[in-house]
Design an enzyme around this catalytic site. Structure first.
Site, PDB file in Angstrom:
ATOM      1  N   SER A  76       0.839  -1.197  -0.147  1.00 17.40           N
ATOM      2  CA  SER A  76       0.148   0.105   0.008  1.00 17.40           C
ATOM      3  C   SER A  76       0.754   1.352  -0.035  1.00 17.40           C
ATOM      4  CB  SER A  76      -0.912   0.091   1.238  1.00 17.40           C
ATOM      5  OG  SER A  76      -0.110   0.262   2.468  1.00 17.40           O
ATOM      6  N   LYS A  77       2.165   1.219   0.276  1.00 16.74           N
ATOM      7  CA  LYS A  77       2.970   2.239   0.211  1.00 16.74           C
ATOM      8  C   LYS A  77       3.137   2.884  -1.000  1.00 16.74           C
ATOM      9  CE  LYS A  77       3.299   1.827   4.727  1.00 16.74           C
ATOM     10  NZ  LYS A  77       2.487   0.753   5.055  1.00 16.74           N
TER      11      LYS A  77
END
Length: 432
Positions: A200-201
């Site tokens: 998700s980064k």
């Protein structure tokens, strides 16, 4: 004529067929990089010579301007390994923010040290330096500032406090690759910096991954030993399987590294477009009464990993309404319009059961080792509690570099809801 709210049967501001904004973007370059690594002979980082992991380490260091980079299995391992390499252990205390992901608080416990929570700044949501200083004791060994949501913490004041008290500083930069503080990349401002490459980064891998950075060659060597069972792995020297200290198996694999290398090659373009999209979106929302849009300290670069909005009932025109009630009403109305508003962290870290009930290594450890008091659920940290009570976030969708039109639709939705403030007032009143 003002259109009817979607929650009451009107047409949503964001049509269902326009709500998709995938992240991460998996392109042909990513697939080719992973297949190339899979076909190679060096699938782990403990092989001699250049491999995809060592290549990513060098690329990350060169791209952002770090002296040394050590790839590990995930961001949590990065934090724990940094504290270990700095000598943090039983009997020590580590100051961490009361608002963060659980890993920030668990990392000291993994070293049998006690996390000591400090309150946050009401604008950046990062460590409040004044509260940090109030919580320093003779047992304090380190400070872990978090660059939460991609906004750099007040590193000038934090590092000054650390120097004055002889404390180590480990930056939790999990959400902030590319963020800068006075022209320097976050992660380079303390003794070590920890990044997450979780999917998700802002710079992801294909699952889990992490990176440690430092300007200290000896500290980098200690981190490398720690990720590899305490062994010394020098290029050109045959592995001897001798552990020279406590270590773990915190290695990154080649497929994770190859995927991130491909993503990193596109990061600058993605980041430039994200900055444009988010700036235009926030500018529209800043015109609405009763909403505080995310911001950053002067001379810093925010990379907008998460967008957090605070809501003020009085400024909204709802005197006497509880912040939680306004937040609840706005969440319902905005989600009906197609804006995926959510909470990030439902309670302060010190309220987490693992810390309140001292569920570390059993028998109250590590708290029993230090004699430090445990946390008490519901007490202290007024700013953290206020932020949790009155704020909502947008996550992931805006990371897509093509999300400009979607964010414009989101802004339409906010303006539409604000135009129905009577209905907001009704729902907020019912929620009080």
């Amino acid at each position: 004529m003002i259109s009817r709210l979607a929650a009451l049967g009107g047409t949503a501001a964001v049509p269902k067929d326009q709500r998709r904004a995938p992240w991460p973007l998996v392109e042909d370059e990513d697939r080719k990089a992973v297949l190339s690594a899979l076909d190679g002979a060096r699938l782990v980082s403990d092989t001699d010579g250049t491999n995809p992991v060592s290549e990513l380490e060098q690329q990350w260091a060169d791209h952002f301007g770090f002296a040394h980079c050590v790839a590990v299995s995930n961001g949590t391992a990065a934090l724990s390994l940094a504290l270990s390499a700095l000598g943090v252990g039983p009997g020590d205390e580590v100051i961490v923010p009361a608002l963060s992901f659980i890993a920030t608080g668990l990392a000291p416990v993994h070293q049998m040290a006690v996390p000591v929570f400090a309150d946050i700044d009401p604008v950046t949501y990062n460590l409040d330096p004044e509260d940090v200083e109030r919580r320093i004791t003779p047992r304090t060994r380190a400070i872990v500032p978090v660059h939460l949501h991609g906004a750099p913490a007040d590193m000038d004041r934090i590092t000054e406090i650390a120097r004055r008290h002889g404390l180590a500083v480990v930056e939790d930069a999990a959400q902030a690759p590319g963020a800068t503080h006075r022209g320097r990349p976050v992660g380079s401002l303390g003794d070590a910096g920890a990044f997450s490459l979780q999917v998700s980064k802002n710079v992801p891998t294909c699952g889990e991954g992490g990176l440690l950075v430092t300007g200290d060659a000896e500290l980098a060597a200690a981190m490398r030993r720690g990720r590899q069972f305490g062994e010394v792995m020098d290029p050109g020297r045959e592995r001897d399987y001798v552990s020279h200290g406590l270590g773990w198996n915190h290695k990154m694999n080649a497929l994770q590294a190859a995927f991130t290398s491909a993503q990193l090659a596109r990061f600058d373009d993605y980041e430039r477009r994200r900055q444009q999209n988010v700036a235009a979106f926030l500018a529209r929302l800043a015109e609405l009464p009763g909403i505080q849009v995310p911001t950053a300290l002067p001379d810093t670069t925010h990379v907008w990993h998460i967008l957090r909005f605070r809501f003020d009932p009085a400024a909204f025109g709802l005197d006497g309404v509880a912040p939680r009630a306004l937040r609840t009403a706005l969440r319902r109305l905005l989600r009906a319009e197609g804006v995926p508003m959510s909470q990030y962290q439902l309670l302060p870290l010190p309220d987490q059961t693992v810390f309140v009930d001292r569920l570390g290594f059993g028998a109250g450890h590590p708290w029993a080792v230090t004699g430090a008091p445990g946390t008490v659920r519901g007490e202290g940290y007024p700013v953290t509690r206020a932020v949790i009570e009155d704020s909502l976030t947008i996550q992931k969708r805006h990371l897509n570099p093509d999300s400009g039109p979607l964010l414009a639709r989101y802004a339409d939705a906010f303006e539409k809801v604000w135009a129905h403030r009577d209905m907001v007032a009704t729902l907020a009143g019912a929620a009080s």
